[in-house]
Scaffold this motif. Structure first.
Motif, PDB file in Angstrom:
ATOM      1  N   CYS A 186      42.271  21.755  66.863  1.00  0.00           N
ATOM      2  CA  CYS A 186      43.558  22.329  66.494  1.00  0.00           C
ATOM      3  C   CYS A 186      43.240  23.587  65.701  1.00  0.00           C
ATOM      4  CB  CYS A 186      44.393  21.346  65.662  1.00  0.00           C
ATOM      5  SG  CYS A 186      43.580  20.825  64.134  1.00  0.00           S
ATOM      6  N   VAL A 187      44.252  24.310  65.289  1.00  0.00           N
ATOM      7  CA  VAL A 187      44.034  25.498  64.463  1.00  0.00           C
ATOM      8  C   VAL A 187      44.883  25.384  63.207  1.00  0.00           C
ATOM      9  CG1 VAL A 187      43.529  26.963  66.464  1.00  0.00           C
ATOM     10  CG2 VAL A 187      45.871  26.880  65.548  1.00  0.00           C
ATOM     11  N   GLY A 188      44.485  26.103  62.166  1.00  0.00           N
ATOM     12  CA  GLY A 188      45.308  26.213  60.981  1.00  0.00           C
ATOM     13  C   GLY A 188      45.997  27.552  60.967  1.00  0.00           C
ATOM     14  N   GLY A 189      47.244  27.574  60.495  1.00  0.00           N
ATOM     15  CA  GLY A 189      47.990  28.826  60.523  1.00  0.00           C
ATOM     16  C   GLY A 189      49.006  28.936  59.405  1.00  0.00           C
ATOM     17  N   SER A 190      49.229  30.155  58.955  1.00  0.00           N
ATOM     18  CA  SER A 190      50.221  30.403  57.900  1.00  0.00           C
ATOM     19  C   SER A 190      51.411  31.196  58.408  1.00  0.00           C
ATOM     20  CB  SER A 190      49.554  31.133  56.727  1.00  0.00           C
ATOM     21  OG  SER A 190      48.954  32.338  57.158  1.00  0.00           O
ATOM     22  N   TRP A 191      51.457  31.459  59.725  1.00  0.00           N
ATOM     23  CA  TRP A 191      52.552  32.271  60.261  1.00  0.00           C
ATOM     24  C   TRP A 191      53.866  31.488  60.356  1.00  0.00           C
ATOM     25  CZ3 TRP A 191      48.952  30.198  63.811  1.00  0.00           C
ATOM     26  CH2 TRP A 191      49.487  29.368  64.792  1.00  0.00           C
ATOM     27  N   LEU A 192      53.807  30.176  60.180  1.00  0.00           N
ATOM     28  CA  LEU A 192      54.981  29.331  60.419  1.00  0.00           C
ATOM     29  C   LEU A 192      56.023  29.401  59.313  1.00  0.00           C
ATOM     30  CD1 LEU A 192      52.330  27.012  61.414  1.00  0.00           C
ATOM     31  CD2 LEU A 192      54.304  26.946  62.932  1.00  0.00           C
ATOM     32  N   THR A 193      55.642  29.919  58.156  1.00  0.00           N
ATOM     33  CA  THR A 193      56.568  29.945  57.020  1.00  0.00           C
ATOM     34  C   THR A 193      56.659  31.347  56.425  1.00  0.00           C
ATOM     35  OG1 THR A 193      54.733  29.219  55.604  1.00  0.00           O
ATOM     36  CG2 THR A 193      56.234  27.519  56.427  1.00  0.00           C
ATOM     37  N   PRO A 194      57.290  32.285  57.134  1.00  0.00           N
ATOM     38  CA  PRO A 194      57.418  33.656  56.610  1.00  0.00           C
ATOM     39  C   PRO A 194      58.136  33.672  55.261  1.00  0.00           C
ATOM     40  CG  PRO A 194      58.093  33.538  58.920  1.00  0.00           C
ATOM     41  CD  PRO A 194      57.947  32.127  58.444  1.00  0.00           C
ATOM     42  N   GLN A 195      57.625  34.470  54.347  1.00  0.00           N
ATOM     43  CA  GLN A 195      58.211  34.515  53.005  1.00  0.00           C
ATOM     44  C   GLN A 195      59.666  34.941  53.038  1.00  0.00           C
ATOM     45  OE1 GLN A 195      56.569  33.402  50.206  1.00  0.00           O
ATOM     46  NE2 GLN A 195      58.638  33.524  49.341  1.00  0.00           N
ATOM     47  N   ALA A 196      60.016  35.812  53.970  1.00  0.00           N
ATOM     48  CA  ALA A 196      61.409  36.264  54.046  1.00  0.00           C
ATOM     49  C   ALA A 196      62.358  35.102  54.338  1.00  0.00           C
ATOM     50  CB  ALA A 196      61.557  37.339  55.126  1.00  0.00           C
ATOM     51  N   LEU A 197      61.943  34.197  55.210  1.00  0.00           N
ATOM     52  CA  LEU A 197      62.786  33.037  55.525  1.00  0.00           C
ATOM     53  C   LEU A 197      62.852  32.069  54.357  1.00  0.00           C
ATOM     54  CD1 LEU A 197      61.798  32.266  59.234  1.00  0.00           C
ATOM     55  CD2 LEU A 197      63.754  33.561  58.372  1.00  0.00           C
TER      56      LEU A 197
END
Length: 223
Positions: A186-197
Motif C-alpha cells: 500500500c502507500v502512505g499519503g497526505s493528499w487526502l486531507t487538504p488544509q483548506a477543506l
C-alpha cells in the motif's frame, strides 16, 4: 511468546493491516475538534487504516480518541522516534507503529511488543540491517526523493521477500505506479486531507476524496 513467534506475528499483522486499504492517510492533527470528523470521513470513504503522526502535542490524545470511538478503524502512530514514544502510543491504543527511520534500539524494542512495527528505511544498507533482525515489511521514506518506483524495483533484486509501504511525496496521480509493483503493499499519503477543506470543516468533501481514491486505486472494492 518467544522472539521468533513475535517476528512472524509482526509480519502477519502488518500484512493484515496493509491489505485493508490501498492508501494509509498520514494525519497530523492540530486540534482535538478535528480528529473524529476527519477520521470518520476517511473511514466512511473506504480508508479504514489511519496513521497519526506524533508531531503535535495532541497526537496521543487523537490516537486514543480514534481507538475508543471508531472500532472499525486501525489507528497507527507515525513519526515514532524512540522506545518511550512507542510504549506511549501503544498505551493510547495504536494498533501499529511506524517510524521514519530505523535504529537498532527501536528495532529490538519492537520485537518485545505485540503491537507491530513498520520500520522506515531509505537505503539498501538500512534494509539489510533490519532484515537481519527479522523484519520483512518496511516503510520506504521519503519515497519520491529516495528514488521512488525505480528504487523499489532495484531493492527487489537482492532481497525479494520484503514488501513496502512507500510514503513521502506520493500523490494520487503517482500512487498507482507504486501499487503496481509486486513488492508494494500500500502507500502512505497526505493528499487526502487538504488544509483548506479542514479549515472549512468540509468533512463530506474529504470523504469524497477518500471514495475517489479507493475507486481509482482499487476499483472493485465496495464502499
Amino acid at each position: 511468546m518467544n522472539n521468533e513467534t513475535l517476528k512472524q506475528q509482526n509480519i502477519t499483522e502488518i500484512d493484515r493491516i496493509c491489505s485493508l486499504s490501498p492508501v494509509i492517510p498520514v494525519l497530523t492533527f492540530n486540534t482535538l475538534d478535528e480528529v473524529l470528523p476527519i477520521a470518520e470521513a476517511l473511514v466512511k470513504g473506504g480508508l479504514p487504516v489511519l496513521e497519526v503522526t506524533l508531531r503535535t502535542d495532541i497526537a496521543l490524545q487523537a490516537i486514543k480518541l480514534i481507538a475508543d470511538s471508531l472500532p472499525n478503524a486501525q489507528v497507527g502512530a507515525g513519526t515514532v522516534l524512540n522506545p518511550k514514544q512507542y510504549d506511549a502510543a501503544c498505551e493510547a491504543g495504536a494498533t501499529f507503529i511506524v517510524t521514519p527511520g530505523s535504529t537498532t534500539e527501536l528495532l529490538e524494542h519492537a520485537l518485545t511488543h505485540k503491537v507491530p512495527l513498520l520500520p522506515g528505511i531509505q537505503t539498501i544498507s538500512e534494509l539489510m540491517h533490519a532484515y537481519a533482525l527479522g523484519y520483512k515489511r518496511f516503510k520506504f521514506f521519503p519515497a519520491e526523493v529516495s528514488g521512488g518506483v525505480n528504487a523499489l524495483k532495484a531493492f527487489a533484486g537482492p532481497i525479494g521477500d520484503v514488501r513496502f509501504c512507500p510514503t513521502g511525496g506520493i500523490r494520487l496521480e503517482t500512487a498507482a505506479d507504486y501499487l503496481n509493483l509486486n513488492n508494494v503493499m500500500c502507500v502512505g499519503g497526505s493528499w487526502l486531507t487538504p488544509q483548506a477543506l479542514i479549515n472549512q470543516q468540509d468533512w463530506q468533501a474529504i470523504q469524497q476524496i477518500a471514495r475517489d481514491t479507493v475507486f481509482q486505486l482499487r476499483p472493485h472494492q465496495n464502499i
